[in-house]
Design a protein around this motif. Structure first.
Motif, short mmCIF file in Angstrom:
data_model
loop_
_atom_site.label_atom_id
_atom_site.label_comp_id
_atom_site.label_asym_id
_atom_site.label_seq_id
_atom_site.Cartn_x
_atom_site.Cartn_y
_atom_site.Cartn_z
N LEU A 23 73.28 14.57 56.25
CA LEU A 23 71.99 14.93 55.68
C LEU A 23 72.01 14.94 54.16
O LEU A 23 71.01 14.62 53.51
CB LEU A 23 71.55 16.31 56.20
N ARG A 24 73.13 15.35 53.57
CA ARG A 24 73.21 15.50 52.12
C ARG A 24 72.91 14.21 51.36
O ARG A 24 72.48 14.23 50.21
CB ARG A 24 74.61 16.00 51.72
N LYS A 25 73.14 13.09 52.02
CA LYS A 25 72.89 11.80 51.37
C LYS A 25 71.42 11.62 51.04
O LYS A 25 71.06 10.82 50.17
CB LYS A 25 73.37 10.66 52.28
N TYR A 26 70.54 12.35 51.72
CA TYR A 26 69.10 12.13 51.58
C TYR A 26 68.38 13.27 50.84
O TYR A 26 67.15 13.24 50.72
CB TYR A 26 68.47 11.98 52.98
N PHE A 27 69.14 14.26 50.36
CA PHE A 27 68.51 15.41 49.70
C PHE A 27 69.19 15.70 48.37
O PHE A 27 70.39 15.41 48.18
CB PHE A 27 68.62 16.65 50.59
N PRO A 28 68.45 16.29 47.44
CA PRO A 28 69.06 16.72 46.16
C PRO A 28 70.16 17.76 46.42
O PRO A 28 70.12 18.49 47.41
CB PRO A 28 67.89 17.35 45.40
N ARG A 29 71.12 17.83 45.52
CA ARG A 29 72.24 18.77 45.68
C ARG A 29 71.77 20.22 45.75
O ARG A 29 72.39 21.07 46.38
CB ARG A 29 73.22 18.63 44.51
N SER A 30 70.66 20.50 45.06
CA SER A 30 70.18 21.89 44.97
C SER A 30 69.55 22.38 46.27
O SER A 30 69.32 23.59 46.43
CB SER A 30 69.15 22.01 43.84
N TYR A 31 69.27 21.49 47.23
CA TYR A 31 68.60 21.89 48.46
C TYR A 31 69.52 22.73 49.35
O TYR A 31 70.68 22.38 49.59
CB TYR A 31 68.12 20.65 49.25
N THR A 32 68.97 23.84 49.85
CA THR A 32 69.69 24.66 50.82
C THR A 32 69.48 24.08 52.21
O THR A 32 68.56 23.28 52.42
CB THR A 32 69.18 26.11 50.80
N PRO A 33 70.30 24.47 53.21
CA PRO A 33 70.08 24.00 54.59
C PRO A 33 68.68 24.30 55.09
O PRO A 33 68.07 23.49 55.79
CB PRO A 33 71.15 24.76 55.39
N LYS A 34 68.12 25.46 54.72
CA LYS A 34 66.77 25.82 55.14
C LYS A 34 65.74 24.87 54.53
O LYS A 34 64.79 24.44 55.20
CB LYS A 34 66.46 27.26 54.72
N GLN A 35 65.90 24.51 53.26
CA GLN A 35 64.98 23.58 52.62
C GLN A 35 65.06 22.20 53.26
O GLN A 35 64.04 21.52 53.45
CB GLN A 35 65.29 23.48 51.12
N MET A 36 66.27 21.79 53.60
CA MET A 36 66.43 20.50 54.27
C MET A 36 65.74 20.52 55.63
O MET A 36 65.03 19.57 56.01
CB MET A 36 67.91 20.16 54.42
N GLU A 37 65.92 21.61 56.37
CA GLU A 37 65.30 21.73 57.69
C GLU A 37 63.77 21.68 57.58
O GLU A 37 63.11 20.97 58.34
CB GLU A 37 65.72 23.06 58.35
N ASP A 38 63.22 22.43 56.62
CA ASP A 38 61.76 22.44 56.45
C ASP A 38 61.22 21.06 56.11
O ASP A 38 60.17 20.63 56.62
CB ASP A 38 61.37 23.43 55.34
#
Length: 310
Positions: free
Chosen positions: A276-291
């Motif tokens: 998942l990290r490949k598609y999100f900024p480093r600052s994103y938390t797991p909850k932000q990624m889920e949302d």
């Protein structure tokens, strides 16, 4: 007879009795008003003082009635007083703006102070697993230090001989000595996992099994748990403990165990954080990624519905 042979100062009865009375008065415990700035927390105090709803109610009570129950403290060699009982009352008094508090000053050695501090705090209704774990450990260590000091045993730990240390810790707590041992095991968890036990994200019995992993293994487990978004069952934790004892533990092993399908999670999809990290900024938390993922799936679903309606 030489004059100096009668050089003896005799006191009257009033002087004798007043001296004895004042001596007893000094030994008797009294409530003193002590400036709040002279009161310091107990060293390694295991109980958390939180600014929660309960604390707010205590503050309101202190503002209205003052501190009704005196604190217990002992003098510090460097000055001031170390609180043995009453940390929450002291914090509430600070928030309420009080300048001084009623305190019973008691001269106690370290082990006696630990025993009183733990026992007085264990009377509270809501105690976190981490608080109970470190409190039991401190009490156990204090009791074990009394071995070899039989003259103090009767004062500090009655009926010590012939009992296990953990049995004495368990007395009055409603816990068996084996349960006390399990709680003390929790003190071997890294802070992140222990917080999860307090937050009920990891159940008590699996947490006890995980406490047998060393720090590096616990951190690998924590990463695997986060990546699979799974809480450990007792059987999983027991298997991980056995794998660690046999020298077969690794992050990949932990991920495989934690990623297994459970009876109530047969339809669960697991995506590793690294993917998942490949598609999100480093600052994103797991909850932000889920949302974000949920929002994108909802948009995709609406798009499919529009296509089907054409």
């Amino acid at each position: 007879m030489p004059k100096n042979s009668l050089n003896v100062s005799l006191k009257g009865a009033d002087d004798i009795f007043s001296t004895e009375e004042s001596r007893q008065e000094q030994q008797r415990e009294q409530v003193q008003q002590i400036p709040i700035g002279e009161l310091f927390p107990f060293k390694n105090h295991p109980f958390k003082v939180l600014d929660d709803e309960s604390m707010q109610r205590t503050v309101e009570s202190v503002e209205q009635y003052g501190v009704l129950s005196p604190l217990i403290a002992r003098p510090r060699p460097e000055g001031g007083y170390e609180i043995i009982s009453g940390h929450r009352r002291q914090h509430a008094a600070q928030l309420a703006g009080l300048d001084a508090l009623p305190v019973i000053v008691r001269h106690m050695d370290d082990d006696a102070a630990v025993l009183l501090m733990v026992d007085s705090n264990l009377q509270r209704e809501n105690i976190l697993p981490s608080e109970r774990a470190f409190a039991y450990k401190m009490k156990l260590e204090a009791i074990e230090r009394t071995v070899g000091q039989p003259k103090n045993v009767g004062q500090v730990v009655p009926d010590y001989f012939g009992k296990r240390s953990t049995e004495i810790v368990a007395e009055g707590t409603g816990e068996s000595y084996k349960q006390v041992q399990r709680f003390i095991r929790l003190t071997n968890l890294i802070p992140e996992l222990l917080d999860m036990v307090d937050e009920k994200k990891i159940a008590f019995n699996p947490a006890v099994e995980l406490s047998y992993l060393d720090e590096s293994q616990q951190r690998d487990f924590l990463e695997a748990m986060n990546d699979t978004q799974n809480a450990p069952s007792l059987s999983q934790a027991q298997r991980l403990k056995k794998l660690a004892q046999e020298g077969h533990f690794s992050y990949d092993v932990a991920f495989a165990v934690m990623g297994e399908e459970k009876k109530d999670e047969l339809d669960k999809v697991v995506i590793k954080n690294d993917t998942l990290r490949k598609y999100f900024p480093r600052s994103y938390t797991p909850k932000q990624m889920e949302d974000t993922i949920i929002k994108l799936l909802e948009q995709w679903q609406r798009k499919l519905q529009r296509q089907n309606e054409r």
